[in-house]
Design an enzyme around this catalytic site. Structure first.
Site, mmCIF file in Angstrom:
data_model
loop_
_atom_site.group_PDB
_atom_site.id
_atom_site.type_symbol
_atom_site.label_atom_id
_atom_site.label_comp_id
_atom_site.label_asym_id
_atom_site.label_seq_id
_atom_site.Cartn_x
_atom_site.Cartn_y
_atom_site.Cartn_z
ATOM 1 N N HIS A 118 -17.294 -55.255 -15.223
ATOM 2 C CA HIS A 118 -17.057 -53.924 -14.642
ATOM 3 C C HIS A 118 -18.271 -53.016 -14.847
ATOM 4 C CE1 HIS A 118 -12.730 -55.011 -14.586
ATOM 5 N NE2 HIS A 118 -13.027 -55.570 -15.742
ATOM 6 N N SER A 166 -42.886 -44.015 -3.055
ATOM 7 C CA SER A 166 -42.384 -42.947 -2.189
ATOM 8 C C SER A 166 -43.568 -42.185 -1.613
ATOM 9 C CB SER A 166 -41.522 -42.012 -3.040
ATOM 10 O OG SER A 166 -41.539 -40.709 -2.507
ATOM 11 N N GLU A 177 -33.893 -54.730 -2.523
ATOM 12 C CA GLU A 177 -32.887 -54.010 -1.721
ATOM 13 C C GLU A 177 -32.706 -54.692 -0.369
ATOM 14 O OE1 GLU A 177 -33.728 -49.593 -3.643
ATOM 15 O OE2 GLU A 177 -34.765 -50.182 -1.847
#
Ligand code: ARG
Length: 498
Positions: free
Chosen positions: A151, A272, A285
């Site tokens: 979890h 970025s 990703e």
């Protein structure tokens, strides 16, 4: 070229809509191979003379050397373009015989299968390489103690090797699945014709053997219109991608500032345009998103197939793109995950710190109470839970190690457990993440001694897989050589023996 009964050419927009010529580049090589096997067989059953065969094969080889010279404009697919080129170059009297006893329906699926076979072998090699790397990294990380998560909450103490071994095991199952799929792919549909065979004595076994197939898909309807191997292949690819995506997800989380367990090498990190400090795990990703694309491709294939009438329908053409893009995706994803893991920086100190301050040791302490002090597990569970609760409220430090003798005796008293607090204090004092995993006895748990054996066993299995896939590659390669050799042999025969 195929329009024998039509009074008019195909409308340009209709042609563009139905043509697969652009994506068929992927099977040009395979179509030539398949055509060579077919003309060898036609020569064998005396439907082509030796000179005709040589003329056809020479032109096919020319196209193979100069694929850019193949005229594609105005054709429905690579099969039509190739036949048209043959006819243009060597005349219809010879080139016009190449499609004798064959249809694009058995041809295209033969091409797809022999390409799929090559792709499958490549993927097995890639999976083998990745598992080999994971095993090497496991070996290097037996001492990288870290919490294991359920979890996404700290659960039990383990080590980084344990995660890497988990991925190794699941990826080895993928290798196993790929091997079993290989047998179902490697069956020849060639010679089945459009749907019902031919009056020519087409020797299907001969072309199957020349192309390195293990056997035939016998029924001519099944041969031309079944695509179940695609469902299986893309489903297996989805399964691999799901594993890669979960690896990516773990790495993304663990490389965040909050975790800091690992760092992705600069060469695999993006940044970025605005925030100078950013180091983003973009390749990982994209593994997640590409997994979604593959799952979408599987759905496309399933839904294209689900209500087709038996026999070839043009809908089948549209299974090629989702199929081939899935293959390309898994192959590039395996490459990237391999690169990322090979250059991964493991912050053992950060992992150790998280383990030392973690309550993930709680179950180990409860188990010691059961084992050495005959306390029923449910009571031990409640007792350690209460200790965790007390520790969490302490000001000086939050780990179980900060519990004093009097904290412990208070908890014992409250719970009416008759046990000297000093003993429990000792158990906690003596516990450590290292000892925790060293003491794990059950099969497959992260005790480093067990993991060393596991790594050894996995390596043996992997060696077997390497050997098996090498054998398959050799068979496929030698069938390609065999076609060339057979043609050369025919060429050397005197023309009288045509
Ligand atoms: N381009 C077609 C495909 O990719 C080849 C088979 C076409 N057959 C036909 N009868 N229209 O599936």
């Amino acid at each position: 070229m195929y329009r024998s009964r039509h009074k008019q050419d195909l409308d340009r927009r209709a042609l563009n809509f139905l043509s697969s010529i652009d994506i068929d580049d992927k099977i040009l090589y395979y179509d030539i191979l398949c055509t060579k096997a077919h003309v060898i067989m036609l020569h064998d059953i005396r439907l082509l003379s030796k000179d005709e065969l040589v003329e056809i094969v020479n032109e096919l080889d020319h196209i193979l050397r100069h694929p850019e010279k193949l005229a594609k404009e105005g054709f429905e697919d690579i099969h039509e373009a190739l036949e048209a080129q043959l006819i243009r170059k060597i005349g219809v009297d010879v080139g016009g015989k190449v499609q004798t006893g064959r249809s694009r329906n058995d041809q295209v699926i033969t091409d797809i299968r022999i390409k799929a076979r090559d792709d499958l072998i490549d993927i097995i090699f890639q999976l083998n390489n990745l598992v080999r790397l994971l095993l090497q990294k496991s070996e290097e990380n037996l001492n990288s103690i870290m919490p294991l998560y359920t979890h996404l909450q700290q659960a039990q103490i383990g080590n980084f090797a344990h995660y890497l071994l988990a991925y190794s095991e699941s990826l080895m199952r993928e290798i196993d699945r790929m091997f079993s799929l290989y047998n179902r792919i490697n069956q020849s549909p060639l010679g089945a014709g459009p749907i019902g065979g031919s009056i020519f004595p087409i020797d299907r076994k001969m072309t199957a053997k020349l192309l390195g197939f293990d056997n035939l898909i016998s029924n001519t309807i099944d041969a031309t219109s079944s695509r179940d191997f695609m469902i299986e292949f893309v489903s297996d690819i989805s399964s691999i991608m799901i594993t890669l995506s979960r690896i990516a997800e773990d790495m993304i989380i663990w490389s965040s500032q909050e975790f800091g367990f690992i760092e992705i090498h600069d060469k695999h990190a993006s940044t970025s345009s605005a925030m100078p400090q950013k180091k983003n795990p973009d390749p990982l990703e994209l593994i997640r998103s590409k997994t979604a694309i593959v799952i979408g491709n599987l759905t496309s294939i399933l839904t294209i197939l689900k209500s087709l009438p038996s026999g070839y329908s043009r809908d089948l053409q549209d299974t090629k793109v989702p199929f081939w893009t899935s293959v390309d995706i898994v192959s590039s994803s395996l490459e990237i995950v391999d690169d990322v893991i090979a250059s991964l920086i493991v912050n053992k100190d950060v992992m150790a710190k998280a383990s030392n301050t973690s309550y993930a040791i709680a179950l180990d302490i409860a188990e010691v109470l059961v084992m050495n002090h005959k306390i029923p597990f449910r009571i031990a569970h409640k007792l350690v839970g209460a200790l965790v609760n007390t520790a969490m409220n302490k000001k000086d430090g939050k780990s179980l190690k900060y519990l004093s003798n009097s904290d412990i005796s208070e908890v014992l008293e409250k719970m009416k457990i008759k046990m000297p607090p000093g003993k429990l204090f000792q158990i906690i004092e003596n516990s450590s993440p290292q000892k925790s995993i060293a003491n794990r006895r059950s099969e497959g748990s992260p005790a480093p001694q067990k993991q060393i054996k596991t790594i050894k066993n996995y390596r043996l299995l992997l060696e077997k897989y390497f050997y098996e896939v090498g054998k398959k590659k050799k068979n496929v390669d030698s069938s390609k050589d065999n076609i060339t050799n057979t043609i050369n042999l025919i060429k050397t025969k005197p023309s009288s023996q045509q």
